[in-house]
Scaffold this motif. Structure first.
Motif, PDB file in Angstrom:
ATOM      1  N   SER A 224       0.824  -1.212   0.000  1.00 54.37           N
ATOM      2  CA  SER A 224       0.000   0.000   0.000  1.00 54.37           C
ATOM      3  C   SER A 224       0.856   1.260   0.000  1.00 54.37           C
ATOM      4  O   SER A 224       0.482   2.281  -0.582  1.00 54.37           O
ATOM      5  CB  SER A 224      -0.924   0.006   1.222  1.00 54.37           C
ATOM      6  OG  SER A 224      -0.171  -0.118   2.426  1.00 54.37           O
ATOM      7  N   LYS A 227       2.583   1.687  -3.487  1.00 52.21           N
ATOM      8  CA  LYS A 227       1.512   1.986  -4.445  1.00 52.21           C
ATOM      9  C   LYS A 227       1.082   3.460  -4.300  1.00 52.21           C
ATOM     10  O   LYS A 227       0.827   4.142  -5.307  1.00 52.21           O
ATOM     11  CB  LYS A 227       0.319   1.073  -4.183  1.00 52.21           C
ATOM     12  CG  LYS A 227       0.465  -0.334  -4.734  1.00 52.21           C
ATOM     13  CD  LYS A 227      -0.028  -0.403  -6.159  1.00 52.21           C
ATOM     14  CE  LYS A 227      -0.140  -1.827  -6.641  1.00 52.21           C
ATOM     15  NZ  LYS A 227      -0.646  -1.903  -8.028  1.00 52.21           N
ATOM     16  N   LEU A 228       0.990   3.930  -3.048  1.00 52.39           N
ATOM     17  CA  LEU A 228       0.629   5.331  -2.800  1.00 52.39           C
ATOM     18  C   LEU A 228       1.710   6.255  -3.348  1.00 52.39           C
ATOM     19  O   LEU A 228       1.401   7.283  -3.974  1.00 52.39           O
ATOM     20  CB  LEU A 228       0.439   5.568  -1.300  1.00 52.39           C
ATOM     21  CG  LEU A 228       0.106   7.004  -0.877  1.00 52.39           C
ATOM     22  CD1 LEU A 228      -1.228   7.449  -1.485  1.00 52.39           C
ATOM     23  CD2 LEU A 228       0.080   7.116   0.651  1.00 52.39           C
ATOM     24  N   LYS A 230       3.695   5.633  -5.761  1.00 54.93           N
ATOM     25  CA  LYS A 230       3.615   5.588  -7.221  1.00 54.93           C
ATOM     26  C   LYS A 230       2.483   6.487  -7.724  1.00 54.93           C
ATOM     27  O   LYS A 230       2.646   7.214  -8.720  1.00 54.93           O
ATOM     28  CB  LYS A 230       3.392   4.147  -7.684  1.00 54.93           C
ATOM     29  CG  LYS A 230       3.310   3.983  -9.190  1.00 54.93           C
ATOM     30  CD  LYS A 230       3.045   2.551  -9.584  1.00 54.93           C
ATOM     31  CE  LYS A 230       2.911   2.424 -11.097  1.00 54.93           C
ATOM     32  NZ  LYS A 230       2.596   1.027 -11.510  1.00 54.93           N
ATOM     33  N   TRP A 231       1.347   6.439  -7.047  1.00 51.01           N
ATOM     34  CA  TRP A 231       0.195   7.254  -7.444  1.00 51.01           C
ATOM     35  C   TRP A 231       0.497   8.743  -7.299  1.00 51.01           C
ATOM     36  O   TRP A 231       0.154   9.550  -8.152  1.00 51.01           O
ATOM     37  CB  TRP A 231      -1.014   6.864  -6.606  1.00 51.01           C
ATOM     38  CG  TRP A 231      -2.265   7.605  -6.977  1.00 51.01           C
ATOM     39  CD1 TRP A 231      -2.932   7.564  -8.169  1.00 51.01           C
ATOM     40  CD2 TRP A 231      -2.992   8.519  -6.140  1.00 51.01           C
ATOM     41  NE1 TRP A 231      -4.039   8.382  -8.128  1.00 51.01           N
ATOM     42  CE2 TRP A 231      -4.100   8.983  -6.895  1.00 51.01           C
ATOM     43  CE3 TRP A 231      -2.835   8.970  -4.829  1.00 51.01           C
ATOM     44  CZ2 TRP A 231      -5.027   9.886  -6.380  1.00 51.01           C
ATOM     45  CZ3 TRP A 231      -3.756   9.872  -4.317  1.00 51.01           C
ATOM     46  CH2 TRP A 231      -4.845  10.318  -5.096  1.00 51.01           C
ATOM     47  N   LEU A 232       1.196   9.097  -6.196  1.00 55.59           N
ATOM     48  CA  LEU A 232       1.538  10.499  -5.940  1.00 55.59           C
ATOM     49  C   LEU A 232       2.803  10.919  -6.683  1.00 55.59           C
ATOM     50  O   LEU A 232       3.116  12.110  -6.732  1.00 55.59           O
ATOM     51  CB  LEU A 232       1.735  10.724  -4.436  1.00 55.59           C
ATOM     52  CG  LEU A 232       0.499  10.533  -3.552  1.00 55.59           C
ATOM     53  CD1 LEU A 232       0.887  10.654  -2.080  1.00 55.59           C
ATOM     54  CD2 LEU A 232      -0.583  11.551  -3.909  1.00 55.59           C
ATOM     55  N   GLN A 233       3.540   9.923  -7.234  1.00 55.41           N
ATOM     56  CA  GLN A 233       4.802  10.175  -7.919  1.00 55.41           C
ATOM     57  C   GLN A 233       5.791  10.924  -7.020  1.00 55.41           C
ATOM     58  O   GLN A 233       6.271  12.020  -7.337  1.00 55.41           O
ATOM     59  CB  GLN A 233       4.571  10.938  -9.223  1.00 55.41           C
ATOM     60  CG  GLN A 233       4.079  10.073 -10.373  1.00 55.41           C
ATOM     61  CD  GLN A 233       5.082   8.991 -10.757  1.00 55.41           C
ATOM     62  OE1 GLN A 233       6.110   9.252 -11.376  1.00 55.41           O
ATOM     63  NE2 GLN A 233       4.793   7.743 -10.386  1.00 55.41           N
ATOM     64  N   GLU A 237       9.512   5.884  -6.123  1.00 57.43           N
ATOM     65  CA  GLU A 237       8.605   5.540  -7.216  1.00 57.43           C
ATOM     66  C   GLU A 237       8.664   6.568  -8.341  1.00 57.43           C
ATOM     67  O   GLU A 237       8.505   6.225  -9.511  1.00 57.43           O
ATOM     68  CB  GLU A 237       7.173   5.401  -6.685  1.00 57.43           C
ATOM     69  CG  GLU A 237       6.956   4.180  -5.824  1.00 57.43           C
ATOM     70  CD  GLU A 237       7.245   2.883  -6.553  1.00 57.43           C
ATOM     71  OE1 GLU A 237       6.778   2.731  -7.702  1.00 57.43           O
ATOM     72  OE2 GLU A 237       7.950   2.032  -5.994  1.00 57.43           O
ATOM     73  N   ARG A 238       8.881   7.811  -8.001  1.00 56.81           N
ATOM     74  CA  ARG A 238       9.040   8.832  -9.037  1.00 56.81           C
ATOM     75  C   ARG A 238      10.329   8.567  -9.833  1.00 56.81           C
ATOM     76  O   ARG A 238      10.338   8.677 -11.066  1.00 56.81           O
ATOM     77  CB  ARG A 238       9.091  10.220  -8.403  1.00 56.81           C
ATOM     78  CG  ARG A 238       9.278  11.345  -9.430  1.00 56.81           C
ATOM     79  CD  ARG A 238       9.342  12.703  -8.766  1.00 56.81           C
ATOM     80  NE  ARG A 238       9.557  13.761  -9.744  1.00 56.81           N
ATOM     81  CZ  ARG A 238       9.659  15.049  -9.445  1.00 56.81           C
ATOM     82  NH1 ARG A 238       9.562  15.436  -8.183  1.00 56.81           N
ATOM     83  NH2 ARG A 238       9.869  15.943 -10.397  1.00 56.81           N
ATOM     84  N   THR A 241       9.729   5.692 -12.204  1.00 56.72           N
ATOM     85  CA  THR A 241       8.979   6.089 -13.406  1.00 56.72           C
ATOM     86  C   THR A 241       9.891   6.795 -14.399  1.00 56.72           C
ATOM     87  O   THR A 241       9.857   6.510 -15.600  1.00 56.72           O
ATOM     88  CB  THR A 241       7.813   7.011 -13.017  1.00 56.72           C
ATOM     89  OG1 THR A 241       6.937   6.312 -12.126  1.00 56.72           O
ATOM     90  CG2 THR A 241       7.029   7.433 -14.255  1.00 56.72           C
TER      91      THR A 241
END
Length: 457
Positions: A224, A227-228, A230-233, A237-238, A241
């Motif tokens: 979680s 994943k958060l 990644k969603w917020l970048q 996770e940024r 990407t």
């Protein structure tokens, strides 16, 4: 109002107590201390700097198989094993019941649908395809020529230069650059020029390393959380990407360039200079291999080649440097076989290297002590019982610790921590898997005589 708060607090406390005892009952073989709410994660974080050694010791104290339970409600739970009978059962005897699974593919999203993330027929197709490519004589000649060129024109001159200058060099960085140049040439037919005297920062190499680092942290973060991010970048996770975007732009531009080149000349005109794996795949599978398949295949081959070879080279030279008797025997074997001048660096051919049995044993011993892939992850499809007596429920995630297996007294004997290439050499002086039923079946994947170890599942 006070009664409402009291009832809510009592209910919450009762729920926590019930859940705590439920976890205690469901985890019969704890690998680490199970703390309330945080689970076993604190011990992992505290020992992250030597997690493989720490886990090997803990597995040894638990008979080779134990459970890891993550923080409450994170589903970060694993069954960890280093028992060779369990490993044989999962990877061979009952292979079809253990897959990588959807969670694995989410973590390794950057790998796409390549050989390291696929299961069943897709995995078999990739494995057979790569095996057929590796067996081509033209590819073997091209690979030897490429590596020889990199050694002669880049690696040896740099080592001579830093030696003459009296400089200290990071061998891991050096081997990483050496391997990256080779992989770029062999897989993509592209000269990255990463290994040069000025040690340049190569954007595509930096992007590739960043993607791998982010994947590593996905293993220890609750799903979680990453994943958060990644969603917020934000955070790693940024960076993940951005790294994947850079790699994809690079590989798709290269694919387009090669497509244009192939359309202008027939197969006979491409010759040995275009025997790289990407060109070969595009030439032999024009219909079924689209740009996405080619991108995923190349990324997976990068991982298989660069990280494995860099890891083995780094640990091999460290082990040899800290074991002077082994170094002396390697040099003596080379002198005996070829009578070469030790003071002059020369590049051996593939056929010459095959004659160096003791050197081959030293490399196998390096793979035993420091496997490039320290653990393997599998997920059960159906309920099963492991040979050790541990039950496996559907969707149970298993972590196979190859690192711990390489340091098991039960498998290798009391001298398991010693660097002994002799254990891989038979009485006849030939390379051989160590004797013994359990040991022989376990040691086979550590043999470095083929590419099979890359694609064991």
């Amino acid at each position: 109002m006070a009664m409402v708060w009291y009832a809510a607090a009592t209910s919450a406390a009762l729920f926590c107590i019930i859940y705590f005892f439920h976890r205690r009952l469901s985890c019969r073989y704890p690998l680490y201390t199970d703390y309330p709410i945080l689970g076993m994660l604190p011990e992992v974080l505290c020992n992250l700097w030597h997690i493989h050694d720490f886990s090997a010791e803990m597995l040894k104290s638990h008979g080779g198989t134990a459970e890891f339970i993550g923080p409450w409600f994170t589903n970060l739970n694993f069954l960890v094993t280093s028992d060779p009978l369990n490993v044989h059962h999962v990877l061979s005897k009952n292979f079809n019941n253990y897959i990588k699974g959807p969670e694995f593919r989410e973590i390794f999203q950057a790998f796409g649908d390549g050989i390291f993330t696929t299961d069943a027929e897709a995995w078999k197709y990739n494995r057979d395809l790569f095996h057929s490519l590796f067996k081509h004589r033209s590819f073997e000649v091209f690979m030897e020529k490429t590596i020889r060129k990199t050694v002669q024109n880049s690696l040896l001159p740099i080592l001579d230069h830093v030696q003459q200058q009296g400089r200290v060099v990071d061998l891991q960085d050096l081997f990483n650059r050496f391997t990256f140049d080779n992989i770029c040439s062999i897989v993509l037919g592209y000269d990255s020029n990463c290994l040069s005297l000025d040690f340049p920062e190569v954007e595509i190499e930096k992007a590739f390393s960043q993607a791998e680092e982010s994947i590593f942290y996905r293993h220890i973060k609750p799903k979680s959380l990453w994943k958060l991010q990644k969603w917020l970048q934000i955070g790693g996770e940024r960076k993940m990407t951005e790294a994947c975007k850079s790699f994809d732009q690079f590989i798709h531009a290269l694919i387009a360039s090669k497509l244009e080149a192939l359309s202008k000349c027939n197969e006979n005109e491409t010759g040995e200079a275009s025997a790289d794996l990407l060109t070969t795949l595009m030439r032999e599978g024009k219909e079924e291999h689209d740009a996405r398949f080619l991108r995923d295949a190349m990324f997976n081959l990068f991982v298989a080649g660069r990280d494995a070879i860099t890891s083995v080279l780094t640990w091999f030279f460290w082990l040899v440097a800290t074991n002077p008797l082994v170094e002396a025997k390697i040099l003596e074997e080379m002198k005996e076989k070829f009578g070469r001048n030790e003071g002059k660096a020369e590049v051996l051919s593939v056929e010459e290297v095959k004659k160096l049995v003791y050197l081959h044993g030293a490399i196998c011993e390096t793979l035993r002590l420091f496997p490039p892939v320290p653990f393997e992850r599998k997920q059960a499809l159906e309920a099963d019982m492991l040979p050790s007596g541990h039950g496996v429920d559907p969707s149970t995630v298993l972590l196979i610790s190859l690192y711990a297996m390489g340091r098991s007294e039960e498998i290798w004997g009391e001298d398991c921590m010693e660097f002994k290439p002799e254990r891989w050499i038979s009485e006849k002086g030939e390379l051989s898997c160590p004797s013994g039923g359990r040991l022989r079946s376990y040691a086979k994947p550590f043999s470095c005589s083929s590419h099979e170890g890359w694609f064991q599942g």
